[in-house]
Design an enzyme around this catalytic site. Structure first.
Site, short mmCIF file in Angstrom:
data_model
loop_
_atom_site.label_atom_id
_atom_site.label_comp_id
_atom_site.label_asym_id
_atom_site.label_seq_id
_atom_site.Cartn_x
_atom_site.Cartn_y
_atom_site.Cartn_z
CG LEU A 114 -1.98 -1.05 1.36
CD1 LEU A 114 -2.67 -0.95 2.72
CD2 LEU A 114 -3.01 -0.91 0.25
CG ASP A 115 -0.32 4.95 -1.82
OD1 ASP A 115 -0.54 5.75 -0.90
OD2 ASP A 115 -1.18 4.64 -2.66
N GLY A 116 2.21 5.03 0.83
CA GLY A 116 2.29 5.64 2.15
C GLY A 116 1.02 6.34 2.59
#
Length: 248
Positions: free
Chosen positions: A110-112
């Site tokens: 998952l991106d930040g």
């Protein structure tokens, strides 16, 4: 599967160790014709199985054997990087794992800025399969986007949009709410693609940038009410369905 005394473990013992029922109740499940091993109905007592190799089902549901590996669901907070160690010193996944657990793999990324469900395990083969596009594991996201999305944009997402790395389409779009007052739309997006930031890019392409994004399901595992930053062990039912999805 074998009926020889010297081979394997008695089926009722495997069911008991997996938490399905007591040994006596497991014997009754077998007698009632509710247990299958490798697709074959077992009604005789004393059958022995290899719990690491044989596929066991009760009432059609996969029963994973008692395993040494760790299988966790994590509700990843915003700002946390999907890695076990970040050379830039940003918050990473190790800060949210229970003490004493072995080194784990995270399944997918998952991106930040995205919160929500990450699966964590030390079962390397399962992690690799669940992350591989050929197994087509569906993921569901809850997205809050800018603007009031019309039906035309919803249809475009279902039919597919062309991004810089090719065409991608949602498996399912569910409109949760439209709010003209706050100029926002809330929707669920389900898709198989694991491409980088794919949900954000899809929604950008139809003119509705993401405000907030959270993954709420990974295959059969749902985030539910797991608090942000907390972990929980997968249930027997969830693990069984994941093993089926990964063809293990």
């Amino acid at each position: 599967m074998s009926e020889k005394d010297e081979d394997g473990v008695r089926l009722q013992k495997v069911l008991a160790q997996a938490g399905v029922a007591s040994r006596r109740a497991a014997e009754q499940l077998i007698a009632d014709g509710r247990v299958e091993v490798n697709g074959k109905l077992v009604i005789e007592q004393g059958v022995r199985v290899d719990p690491e190799r044989d596929t066991i089902r009760v009432d059609g549901s996969r029963i994973p054997s008692a395993r040494r590996q760790v299988y966790l669901a994590l509700n990843k907070p915003r700002g946390v990087i999907s890695t076990m160690e970040d050379p830039e010193g940003r918050p990473d996944l190790t800060e949210y794992l229970p003490r004493g657990v072995p080194r784990l793999f995270h399944v997918g990324r998952l991106d930040g800025e995205t919160t929500g469900l990450l699966l964590m395990t030390n079962d390397g083969e399962l992690a690799q399969r669940l992350s591989h596009p050929s197994y087509e594991i569906a993921k569901t996201y809850l997205a809050e986007v800018e603007g009031v999305m019309d039906n035309h944009a919803l249809k475009r997402l279902e039919k597919g949009v062309t991004l810089e790395d090719g065409k991608v389409k949602a498996d399912k779009i569910k409109l949760v709410s439209r709010s003209p007052h706050t100029e926002r739309t809330l929707l669920e997006v389900t898709l198989h693609s694991g491409a980088n930031r794919v949900v954000r890019r899809m929604l950008d392409s139809v003119g509705h940038p993401v405000r907030k994004l959270s993954r709420i399901a990974f295959g059969p595992v749902r985030l539910g009410r797991l608090p942000l930053g907390e972990t929980r062990e997968l249930t027997r039912e969830e693990l069984g369905k994941l093993l089926d999805a990964a063809k293990m």
